[in-house]
Design an enzyme around this catalytic site. Sequence first.
Site: not given
Ligand code: NAD
Ligand code: TYD
Length: 337
Positions: A272, A154, A150-151, A205, A190, A124-126, A214
Site C-alpha cells: 500500500d 496544495k 502533495y495535498s 499494480p 492510475l 483539489t479534493d485531497e 475516488r
Molecule cells: P500535470 O502534472 O499533468 O501538469 C502540471 C504542469 O505544470 C506540467 O505541464 C508542468 O510542466 C507544469 N509545472 C510544474 N511545475 C511548474 C513550475 N514550477 N512552473 C511552471 N510550470 C510548472 O498536472 P495535472 O493533472 O494537469 O494537474 C493540474 C492542476 O490541477 C494541479 O494544480 C493539480 O493539483 C490540480 N488537480 C489535478 C487533479 C487530477 O486528477 N489530475 C485533480 C484536482 C486538481
Molecule cells: P493517482 O492516480 O495517483 O491519484 P491520487 O493519488 O491523487 O488519487 O491514484 C488514484 C488511486 O489509485 C489512489 O487510491 C492510488 C491508486 N493507485 C494504485 O492502486 N496503483 C497505482 O499504480 C497508482 C498509480 C495508483
Amino acid sequence: MKKILVTGGCGFIGTNFIRLLMKETDYEVTNLDALTYAGNLENLKELEGDKRYRFIKGRIEDEQVVSSIMKDMDAVVNFAAESHVDRSIKSARPFITTNVMGTQVLLDCFRQAGCKGPFVHVSTDEVYGSLGKDDPAFTERHHLRPNSPYSASKASSDLLCRAAWKTFGLPVIVTRCSNNYGPFQFPEKLIPLMIINCLEGRKLPIYGDGMNVRDWIYVEDHCRGVLAALEKGVPGAIYNLGGNCELTNLKVVETIIDMLGKTKDLIEFVADRPGHDRRYAMDIGFSQKSLSWSPKVDFEKGMEKTVNWYIENRQWWERILSGEYRSYYKNHYGSEL
Ligand code: NAD
Ligand code: TYD
C-alpha cells in the site's frame, strides 16, 4: 478580448483547458509552463502560429519571469503544480517550491501588476483529507486535513489564496476538484497507467486491497467547471467540482480490463501507499447552483473516449515513456529542456 495567463498549460488538465479556451472563447492565452517531466509541448502543437496563443517556458516561482508577463494580463488560471502523490512521498521539496512558493509569487505579481482578475487557483479534493465509508461527501466547509506532502502543499497554496483575498482584497477564486481522467494524462496516474499496462499485457499494480475510493470526473467537465468559475465565480469563494462518481480502484481497473478484453490475472496487489487516503467524495451542490455547471460525461462514456484516445495515440505515450518527446522541444527551440 480578455488576456489570460494559464500556468501549467502543457500538463494534462492545462492542455485540455487551453484547447477549450481556444475553441469556445475569444481569450488571448499565454501559457507559462516549466516543461517538467509532466509538461509536453507537443500537446498543443496545433496552436503554434495562432495569434491568440503564446507559449513561454518558465517557472511560476521565478519572480522576474512572472512579473514581466503579469503586467499585460487581465486574469490568471493556475494549474502549474507538482501533481503526483507518490512522487511527493519520495521527495516533498519540489512540491513546496512549485505549489507553495510558486503560487505566492503568482499572487504577489498579480497584485503588483494591478490585474483586474479574477485569479483562479486550481486546487483539489485531497486538501480535505480522507472520508470514512459512511461519511457525507466533502462540502466547501469541510476542514482541511491533508495527509500527503502533495495535498499538504496544495492546502498551503489554497490558504495563501484565501489570505491574498482577505488581506489585499484580491479577486481570488479557488476550485477544488476530484480525480480527473481523459486524454493527455501522464501515464503515472492510475487510469492511463492501467490502460497502457493492459494494452502491453503488463501487470496492473493495485495498492493495498484496492478498496480505496475516488470520485472520478472526465477532464472536459473539470475544465468547464474552471471556466464557469472564471466567468461566474465570486471573489473569495471556493467551488467544489466532482463527477458524482465514486468507484473503488479495483472497480476502475476491472472496467479497463473488460474494455480491453483482457483477464483479471493481470491484477497484482502490491504494497500500500504510505498514508493512503481511503475515500474522497465531493458534494458539488453549491457549484451546480451558483455556477450553473454540472458534470455531463458519465464514467462509461468518458472511459470509452479515454481508452480509445490511448489506443489511437500510442505514439504520444510511447514517446513519453522513452523520453523521446524532448527532442521535439530541441528541434523547435534549438536547446535541450
Ligand atoms: P500535470 O502534472 O499533468 O501538469 C502540471 C504542469 O505544470 C506540467 O505541464 C508542468 O510542466 C507544469 N509545472 C510544474 N511545475 C511548474 C513550475 N514550477 N512552473 C511552471 N510550470 C510548472 O498536472 P495535472 O493533472 O494537469 O494537474 C493540474 C492542476 O490541477 C494541479 O494544480 C493539480 O493539483 C490540480 N488537480 C489535478 C487533479 C487530477 O486528477 N489530475 C485533480 C484536482 C486538481
Ligand atoms: P493517482 O492516480 O495517483 O491519484 P491520487 O493519488 O491523487 O488519487 O491514484 C488514484 C488511486 O489509485 C489512489 O487510491 C492510488 C491508486 N493507485 C494504485 O492502486 N496503483 C497505482 O499504480 C497508482 C498509480 C495508483
